[in-house]
Design a protein around this motif. Structure first.
Motif, short mmCIF file in Angstrom:
data_model
loop_
_atom_site.label_atom_id
_atom_site.label_comp_id
_atom_site.label_asym_id
_atom_site.label_seq_id
_atom_site.Cartn_x
_atom_site.Cartn_y
_atom_site.Cartn_z
N ALA A 8 18.96 25.97 8.65
CA ALA A 8 17.68 25.81 7.96
C ALA A 8 17.60 26.60 6.65
CB ALA A 8 16.53 26.24 8.88
N GLU A 9 18.58 27.48 6.40
CA GLU A 9 18.50 28.34 5.22
C GLU A 9 19.85 28.46 4.53
OE1 GLU A 9 17.42 32.96 4.12
OE2 GLU A 9 16.81 32.17 6.06
N ILE A 10 19.78 28.40 3.20
CA ILE A 10 20.97 28.60 2.37
C ILE A 10 20.63 29.70 1.37
CG2 ILE A 10 22.61 27.57 0.76
CD1 ILE A 10 21.83 24.84 1.83
N GLY A 11 21.47 30.71 1.28
CA GLY A 11 21.23 31.84 0.39
C GLY A 11 21.48 31.50 -1.08
N LYS A 12 21.00 32.35 -1.96
CA LYS A 12 21.18 32.18 -3.40
C LYS A 12 22.67 32.09 -3.73
CE LYS A 12 17.11 34.89 -4.59
NZ LYS A 12 16.62 36.12 -5.22
N ILE A 15 15.71 25.14 -1.31
CA ILE A 15 17.01 25.34 -1.93
C ILE A 15 16.84 26.51 -2.90
CG2 ILE A 15 18.82 24.35 -3.37
CD1 ILE A 15 18.18 21.64 -2.09
N ASN A 16 17.47 27.61 -2.57
CA ASN A 16 17.29 28.86 -3.31
C ASN A 16 17.88 28.82 -4.72
OD1 ASN A 16 15.81 30.79 -1.70
ND2 ASN A 16 17.45 30.57 -0.21
N ALA A 17 17.57 29.85 -5.48
CA ALA A 17 18.01 29.97 -6.87
C ALA A 17 19.52 29.86 -6.99
CB ALA A 17 17.53 31.30 -7.46
N GLU A 18 19.94 29.03 -7.91
CA GLU A 18 21.35 28.86 -8.28
C GLU A 18 22.26 28.45 -7.12
OE1 GLU A 18 22.85 31.71 -11.27
OE2 GLU A 18 20.86 32.62 -11.12
N THR A 19 21.71 27.92 -6.05
CA THR A 19 22.51 27.56 -4.87
C THR A 19 23.67 26.64 -5.22
OG1 THR A 19 20.64 27.85 -3.39
CG2 THR A 19 22.43 26.51 -2.57
N PHE A 20 23.42 25.63 -6.05
CA PHE A 20 24.45 24.67 -6.41
C PHE A 20 24.70 24.64 -7.92
CE2 PHE A 20 22.73 23.04 -2.39
CZ PHE A 20 23.90 22.87 -1.66
N PRO A 37 16.28 15.45 3.25
CA PRO A 37 14.97 14.85 3.55
C PRO A 37 13.82 15.82 3.76
CG PRO A 37 16.47 14.60 5.41
CD PRO A 37 17.27 15.13 4.27
N LYS A 38 14.11 17.06 4.16
CA LYS A 38 13.04 18.02 4.45
C LYS A 38 12.80 19.04 3.33
CE LYS A 38 13.49 17.61 9.42
NZ LYS A 38 13.74 18.30 10.69
N VAL A 39 13.59 18.98 2.26
CA VAL A 39 13.45 19.95 1.18
C VAL A 39 12.08 19.82 0.51
CG1 VAL A 39 14.24 20.57 -1.13
CG2 VAL A 39 15.88 20.34 0.72
N LYS A 40 11.36 20.93 0.48
CA LYS A 40 10.03 20.99 -0.15
C LYS A 40 10.07 21.72 -1.48
CE LYS A 40 7.58 20.92 4.23
NZ LYS A 40 6.76 21.65 5.18
N VAL A 41 10.96 22.74 -1.57
CA VAL A 41 11.01 23.58 -2.77
C VAL A 41 12.45 23.70 -3.26
CG1 VAL A 41 10.51 25.87 -3.72
CG2 VAL A 41 9.04 24.93 -1.94
N VAL A 42 12.61 23.48 -4.57
CA VAL A 42 13.88 23.71 -5.24
C VAL A 42 13.62 24.83 -6.24
CG1 VAL A 42 15.64 22.73 -6.75
CG2 VAL A 42 14.66 21.32 -4.93
N TYR A 43 14.28 25.96 -6.05
CA TYR A 43 14.02 27.14 -6.86
C TYR A 43 14.81 27.16 -8.18
CZ TYR A 43 11.24 29.14 -3.12
OH TYR A 43 10.26 29.36 -2.18
N LYS A 53 17.03 27.21 -11.27
CA LYS A 53 18.42 26.88 -11.57
C LYS A 53 19.23 26.44 -10.35
CE LYS A 53 18.91 29.54 -15.80
NZ LYS A 53 19.75 30.48 -16.56
N ALA A 54 18.58 25.91 -9.34
CA ALA A 54 19.29 25.49 -8.12
C ALA A 54 20.39 24.48 -8.41
CB ALA A 54 18.31 24.92 -7.10
N PHE A 55 20.15 23.56 -9.34
CA PHE A 55 21.14 22.54 -9.71
C PHE A 55 21.46 22.60 -11.20
CE2 PHE A 55 19.00 20.95 -5.93
CZ PHE A 55 20.09 20.70 -5.10
#
Length: 186
Positions: free
Chosen positions: A26-30, A50-55, A67-73, A75-77
């Motif tokens: 359920a969680e992916i770190g920065k 999806i935390n900051a700069e994850t990808f 499908p469940k992502v509500k927030v993209v922080y 520079k995530a992408f």
């Protein structure tokens, strides 16, 4: 079972090509997958944020199914210049520069997004249209340099300066009657 991916866990691992997380994660770190330049497709069935700069800087990333992502922080992408498809029907908030530089992004569901951070979709040169939810707040230069040609508002929205800056292909904007002010340099 694994329920999270730590901050920087796979950062810079260029051999990773596909990522499919289990239902229990359920969680992916920065910066967990930042700089994974061979990563092409990602499936995140249970992740909500999806935390900051994850990808960030995953230059081969083409598709995200989350499908469940509500927030993209923030520079995530950022600079995922091959990202074409972001699938989530739950997205409500996009942070600063979250998709900046995603030159091929052409498919993203924006109907529920109420917060667009500064430069959230800047330089998205393949994004054809945007539908803005009622009550949305659009941050400074959030679509700067994007290829949007059709922009529609569902209701009242707050626009910051430079929202449409350098959107040379913008041909149609549908404003509702609830818009009371447009910034000088929108």
């Amino acid at each position: 079972p694994v329920d999270s991916v730590s901050e920087n866990a796979f950062s810079g691992k260029t051999e990773i090509k596909t990522l499919k997380l289990g239902e229990n994660v359920a969680e992916i770190g920065k910066k967990a997958f930042s700089g994974c330049s061979s990563l092409g497709n990602v499936t995140l069935p249970s992740v909500e944020d999806i935390n900051a700069e994850t990808f960030s800087d995953c230059t081969s990333l083409k598709a995200i199914t989350a499908p469940k992502v509500k927030v993209v922080y923030t520079k995530a992408f950022f600079n995922c210049n091959s990202l074409d498809d972001f699938v989530s029907n739950s997205l409500v908030s996009v942070g600063a520069s979250a998709f900046e530089g995603c030159e091929k992004l052409s498919n993203i569901n924006t109907v529920k997004i109420t917060k667009y951070g500064k430069r959230a979709f800047a330089m998205c040169s393949s994004l054809p249209s945007i539908y803005v939810a009622d009550g949305a707040k659009l941050g400074f230069e959030c679509f700067e340099g994007s290829a949007i040609s059709d922009f529609s508002f569902a209701g009242k929205a707050t626009l910051s300066d430079g929202v449409f800056k350098n959107c040379a292909q913008l041909a149609k904007i549908n404003f509702p009657s609830e818009i009371s002010e447009i910034p000088v340099e929108a």
